[in-house]
Scaffold this active site. Structure first.
Site, short mmCIF file in Angstrom:
data_model
loop_
_atom_site.label_atom_id
_atom_site.label_comp_id
_atom_site.label_asym_id
_atom_site.label_seq_id
_atom_site.Cartn_x
_atom_site.Cartn_y
_atom_site.Cartn_z
N PRO A 2 0.85 -1.56 -0.32
CA PRO A 2 -0.12 -0.33 0.34
C PRO A 2 0.78 1.08 -0.02
CG PRO A 2 -0.05 -1.46 2.12
CD PRO A 2 0.68 -1.91 1.33
N GLU A 3 0.12 2.06 -0.96
CA GLU A 3 1.21 3.60 -1.37
C GLU A 3 0.52 4.47 -1.01
OE1 GLU A 3 4.58 3.84 -3.90
OE2 GLU A 3 4.50 1.36 -3.73
#
Length: 275
Positions: A2-3
């Site tokens: 997750p960015e």
DNA sequence: CTTTCGTCCTGACTGC
DNA sequence: TGCAGTCAGGACGAAA
């Protein structure tokens, strides 16, 4: 992984399920993730009413009642589901929040790089994890002149500099590779040699790749009423990331996408289009 | 000060 | 089929 766009999509999905609800019961099924939970975290969550959900970089901030904020970081492998109590707990469901409408929010994180913390409202700016963060890449403070000034004098590859959350908040390995590709800049180029024109291109590349990914996440969110209720993950086709040896889109170069190691991480780029 | 590197963790994958 | 080895990477803290 997750960015910023994945975190933003999780935030939006969680907001739909959590905002305005009360937590009837908070279960911390182990004492820590990346680090110990703050004392009495479960007691603070029990009975709290949930206000707005915000995001800062890769962190989600969940407002509780009038005086507190729950800080959530998904780490590498963190996932969130919103389902009913009928669904059984899964392995690595470390935090389970039951809401007053029957919704059960589960935080699942096999690698436990994620993090939860409790911050008193108004003290977010002083929180050690938030205080040093650079500007939000999709807000006005992040522009060519800021980025050029931030990279000036840095004797590190631009790829490494962009992953540094103090320069800009929310980028990780994948989006940095993709943004550098869009900007036509080699990840190996020293940050100090970027200068203003390249910085402008980089800002545009970062903005466009993040915006498109958030839109893709929004699309996936509309049909997130899936059996597993998972929030925030979606399929995406990357131009270079994970495509070693393949030709990059719109490029007929012979060797295709290269993969190198920088600071212990994989970097993917096209040596013909990125200089 | 800046920069690099090791560490944490487990699931997925590779090769013998 | 089974098992050892490798890789993935965000953020921190120590080392250079």
């Amino acid at each position: 992984m997750p960015e910023l766009p994945e975190v933003e999509t999780v935030r939006r999905g969680l907001a739909l399920k959590m905002s305005g609800r009360c937590i009837t019961r908070a279960e911390l099924r182990r004492p820590d993730l990346r680090r110990p939970f703050p004392p009495a975290l479960a007691a603070r969550l029990d009975g709290a009413r949930i206000g707005a959900l915000r995001r800062r970089g890769k962190y989600i901030l969940i407002e509780l009642d009038a005086d507190g904020v729950l800080l959530l970081h998904l780490g590498m492998s963190g996932r969130v589901t919103a389902g009913s109590a009928a669904l059984p707990d899964a392995v690595h469901d470390h935090v389970v929040l039951r809401l007053d409408d029957g919704t059960v929010i589960r935080f699942n994180d096999p690698r436990r790089f994620g993090l939860l913390d409790y911050i008193k409202r108004g003290e977010e700016g002083q929180h050690p994890l938030l205080a040093g963060l650079g500007p939000e890449p999709l807000e006005d403070g992040f522009n060519g002149s800021y980025l050029a000034a931030s990279l000036a004098g840095r004797m590190t590859p631009v790829k490494s500099a962009l992953i540094d959350q103090r320069i800009v908040a929310g980028l990780g390995n994948i989006y940095v590779c993709e943004a550098l590709y869009r900007a036509g800049i080699s990840p190996r180029r020293l940050a100090a040699s970027i200068g203003r024109p390249r910085a402008e291109r980089l800002v545009a590349g970062i903005r466009s790749v993040l915006t498109e990914a958030i839109e893709a996440g929004g699309s996936s969110l509309r049909d997130y009423v899936q059996a597993d209720g998972e929030l925030g993950y979606f399929q995406h086709r990357w131009a270079v990331y994970g495509h070693e040896g393949e030709p990059c889109p719109g490029c007929d170069c012979g060797d295709g996408v290269r993969r190198i190691a920088q600071a212990g991480r994989s970097t993917f780029y096209c040596a013909k289009r990125q200089r």
